[in-house]
Design an enzyme around this catalytic site. Structure first.
Site: not given
Length: 299
Positions: A88, A92, A102, A104, A106, A167
């Site tokens: 991962s 920044h 980002h 990742n 897996r 949200h």
């Protein structure tokens, strides 16, 4: 294949760290090796206070064990026994004109013998550059098209839905691709073919991202842009702590907290009811933080 996959991920971490250090030009990674309480372990590598990267991490892990049944149910695991390995990455940058990124990849195998791959790449510009957004998605599509004609459209939609803050009613950035639980039976491919796709995704990350970094690395920035960067990083933190599946999996399986939370920036901020000024570059960027943008044709 789990030993072969684990070995490849371990080597990929080495190659990627070399590429990130070369891109930064000043800072190097600090490594912590750790052991998991139920089996296996990992190597956490963090870069900080660099010429380009304020903070970043490239983590490798290969862990196994038997998780609580309640945790397995939450994660839709068909068995409590598992083996998981992957890499991962979160970076920044110092400069708000360089996007956060980002990646990742897996592999997970459970006691029943069922196994699957997951992963993805996404980009979070603080200030949107339409040409760079299009370039980013073009590179991802090229990788996907080499392995299946519908992978890009399918996984791009998956990323839109996954990297989303309900949200806030906004996406985390401009998306990318995301995939989870790719099994040989459902994809009608062999495990080897799925692994080849995951390897190609991983290998595309450094050249794609560093191209964007190098285009922006010398651009000047001001205090207002830094303030907006900190606010956008706050959104990043909200997603990683509330919605990110990898964070949840690591915490549910008793993973190393420092490694799990390496994705968080050194600095972030929240301002009450902040709204960008009408017509500003900040507002223009925020208007693009929505699902279903055709980044291959935007602009």
């Amino acid at each position: 294949m789990k030993k072969e996959i684990e070995a490849w991920f371990r080597g990929f971490q080495d190659r990627l760290c070399t590429a990130v250090e070369a891109c930064d030009g000043r800072a190097t990674f600090q490594e912590d090796e750790w052991q998991h309480e139920t089996g296996g372990g990992g190597r956490s590598r963090v870069i900080q206070n660099g010429a380009i990267f304020e903070k970043g991490g490239v983590n490798f892990s290969a862990v196994s064990g038997d998780m609580p049944a309640t945790a397995a149910a939450k994660l839709l695991m068909p068995d409590t026994r598992y083996f998981a390995t992957g890499v991962s990455v979160v970076l920044h940058p110092v400069n708000p004109l360089i996007p956060i990124t980002h990646m990742n990849v897996r592999y997970l195998e459970v006691g029943t013998g069922e196994a699957w791959f997951g992963g993805g790449i996404d980009l979070t510009p603080i200030y949107l550059d339409v040409k760079q957004a299009r370039y980013f998605h073009e590179q991802l599509k090229a990788v996907c098209d080499q392995h299946h004609p519908n992978y890009y459209s399918r996984f791009k939609q998956w990323a839109d839905d996954y990297f989303y803050l309900p949200h806030r009613h906004e996406t985390r950035g401009i998306g990318g691709i995301f995939f989870d639980r790719l099994t040989p039976s459902e994809e009608e491919l062999t495990l080897e073919q799925l692994f080849a796709f995951v390897q190609a995704v991983a290998d595309s990350f450094a050249p794609t991202y560093t191209t964007i970094v190098n285009q922006n690395r010398n651009l000047p920035f001001n205090d207002r842009q830094k303030e907006w960067q900190l606010l956008r990083r706050g959104r990043y933190v909200e997603f990683n702590l509330v919605h990110d599946r990898g964070t949840k999996f690591g915490l549910e399986t008793g993973g190393r907290v420092e490694s799990i939370l390496m994705s968080l920036p050194t600095y972030a901020s929240w301002k009450y009811n902040f709204k960008p000024e009408p017509g500003s570059e900040e507002e223009k960027t925020q208007q693009f933080l929505k699902k279903n943008v055709d980044w291959l044709r935007v602009g």
